[in-house]
Design an enzyme around this catalytic site. Structure first.
Site, PDB file in Angstrom:
ATOM      1  N   GLU A  16      13.255   4.716   8.407  1.00 32.58           N
ATOM      2  CA  GLU A  16      13.825   4.312   7.116  1.00 32.58           C
ATOM      3  C   GLU A  16      15.349   4.355   7.176  1.00 32.58           C
ATOM      4  O   GLU A  16      15.944   4.742   8.179  1.00 32.58           O
ATOM      5  CB  GLU A  16      13.340   5.249   6.000  1.00 32.58           C
ATOM      6  N   ARG A  99      11.148  14.634  -3.341  1.00 33.60           N
ATOM      7  CA  ARG A  99      12.076  14.552  -2.217  1.00 33.60           C
ATOM      8  C   ARG A  99      12.926  13.294  -2.346  1.00 33.60           C
ATOM      9  O   ARG A  99      12.586  12.362  -3.065  1.00 33.60           O
ATOM     10  CB  ARG A  99      11.320  14.516  -0.885  1.00 33.60           C
ATOM     11  N   ASN A 101      14.448   9.773  -1.404  1.00 29.13           N
ATOM     12  CA  ASN A 101      13.848   8.581  -0.808  1.00 29.13           C
ATOM     13  C   ASN A 101      14.752   7.381  -1.034  1.00 29.13           C
ATOM     14  O   ASN A 101      14.716   6.769  -2.090  1.00 29.13           O
ATOM     15  CB  ASN A 101      12.473   8.296  -1.411  1.00 29.13           C
ATOM     16  N   ASN A 148      13.516   3.069  -4.156  1.00 26.72           N
ATOM     17  CA  ASN A 148      13.753   2.487  -2.842  1.00 26.72           C
ATOM     18  C   ASN A 148      15.041   1.683  -2.812  1.00 26.72           C
ATOM     19  O   ASN A 148      16.081   2.170  -3.209  1.00 26.72           O
ATOM     20  CB  ASN A 148      12.531   1.675  -2.393  1.00 26.72           C
ATOM     21  N   ASP A 198      10.350  -2.600  -0.357  1.00 30.37           N
ATOM     22  CA  ASP A 198      10.778  -1.270   0.070  1.00 30.37           C
ATOM     23  C   ASP A 198      12.297  -1.238   0.156  1.00 30.37           C
ATOM     24  O   ASP A 198      12.974  -1.355  -0.864  1.00 30.37           O
ATOM     25  CB  ASP A 198      10.103  -0.945   1.405  1.00 30.37           C
TER      26      ASP A 198
END
Length: 292
Positions: A16, A99, A101, A148, A198
């Site tokens: 990522e 968390r 992201n 995202n 995403d």
């Protein structure tokens, strides 16, 4: 349709957060589940370092003064040039089970940091935070499911944003002087047949490049929302993030995941978890550096 090629067979559990570092002339990207930051040399085509941490690493941003701003656990953590932790900035109102992201820096050096639930992915308990250069953090969006991709139009008047499970890219009116967002509205809506949106990046022409998780590729959209191109990641259905890198910012780098996540299987997919690169007829905007 363009086929991307494997640049590094990293076998990342959940690759990522790729970003080009003009400070070091390297690509920086993360493996969330591997709790690691990868660094990749565009010229040699080889990895040049791996930094490991005690918690999940959701994303990385480049600091103007050197080092990184990491979405580490449920915080934004600042490192020095060799990856050692210097400062931890807590994100307000985040449950302990959340968390970091994905996140991105705006053209004025502010970091927008998203979150998600680490125990119940998709629950609307996450948020989007703005972290200013002085370390002040404030929540700007609540009731988020999986925060995202984030990006800005070249003229800085629009911020684009993805909450993955809405199956949309949204846009906001953006004030670059204050960092305030307003007027949220859909920009592109997906039907799920080609995966879920995403990570994302914006090129110098104002086009959006959206990584499609479960869709084996990246889709490019014009500033008016017209789909223009697809870049395929062969053997890697879990496409997660993309950015432009290299000295001329004309190579599209793409991260993928090897772990089976959200019902998207990777068994038999030979390139899952790899870092991909593609030559595309576009160039990226200069990397925004975090002022903190």
């Amino acid at each position: 349709m363009i086929n991307a090629e494997v640049a590094h067979a990293a076998e990342a559990g959940l690759g990522e957060g790729c970003v080009w570092s003009p400070v070091e002339d390297l690509l920086v990207w993360v493996d969330i589940n591997g709790k690691a930051v990868h660094r990749f040399d565009h010229v040699s085509g080889q990895p040049v370092g791996l930094w490991r941490y005690p918690e999940t690493v959701g994303n990385a941003a480049i600091r103007a003064g050197g080092g990184l701003a990491l979405g580490l656990g449920a915080s934004v953590t600042l490192t020095d040039q060799v990856g050692a932790i210097e400062t931890v900035i807590q994100l307000p109102g985040e449950p302990e089970t959340n968390r970091a992201n994905d996140g991105a820096v705006d053209p004025r050096g502010r970091l927008f940091q998203g979150t998600m639930s680490n125990t119940e992915p998709g629950s609307p308990v996450a948020g989007l935070h703005r972290v200013d250069g002085d370390g002040t953090a404030r929540r700007v969006l609540s009731d988020v499911m999986i925060s995202n991709g984030i990006g800005w139009s070249p003229d800085q008047s629009t911020m684009y944003y993805i909450d993955t499970l809405t199956f949309r890219v949204d846009q906001f009116d953006y004030d670059p002087d204050t960092g305030e967002i307003e007027g949220r509205r859909p920009f592109v809506t997906f039907d799920g047949s080609a995966g879920a949106p995403d990570g994302m990046t914006v090129d110098a022409d104002g086009c959006l490049w959206v990584a499609m998780f479960g869709g084996s590729g990246v889709q490019r959209f014009s500033p008016s929302g017209e789909q223009l191109e697809t870049v395929v990641t062969p053997g890697a259905p879990q496409t997660t993030c993309c950015c432009f890198g290299g000295p001329d910012l004309d190579t599209l780098y793409i991260t993928t995941a090897a772990d089976s996540i959200a019902g998207v299987e990777t068994e038999g997919e030979s390139n899952s978890g790899a870092l991909f690169a593609a030559d595309v007829d576009a160039a990226g905007l200069p990397t925004n550096l975090f002022a903190g």
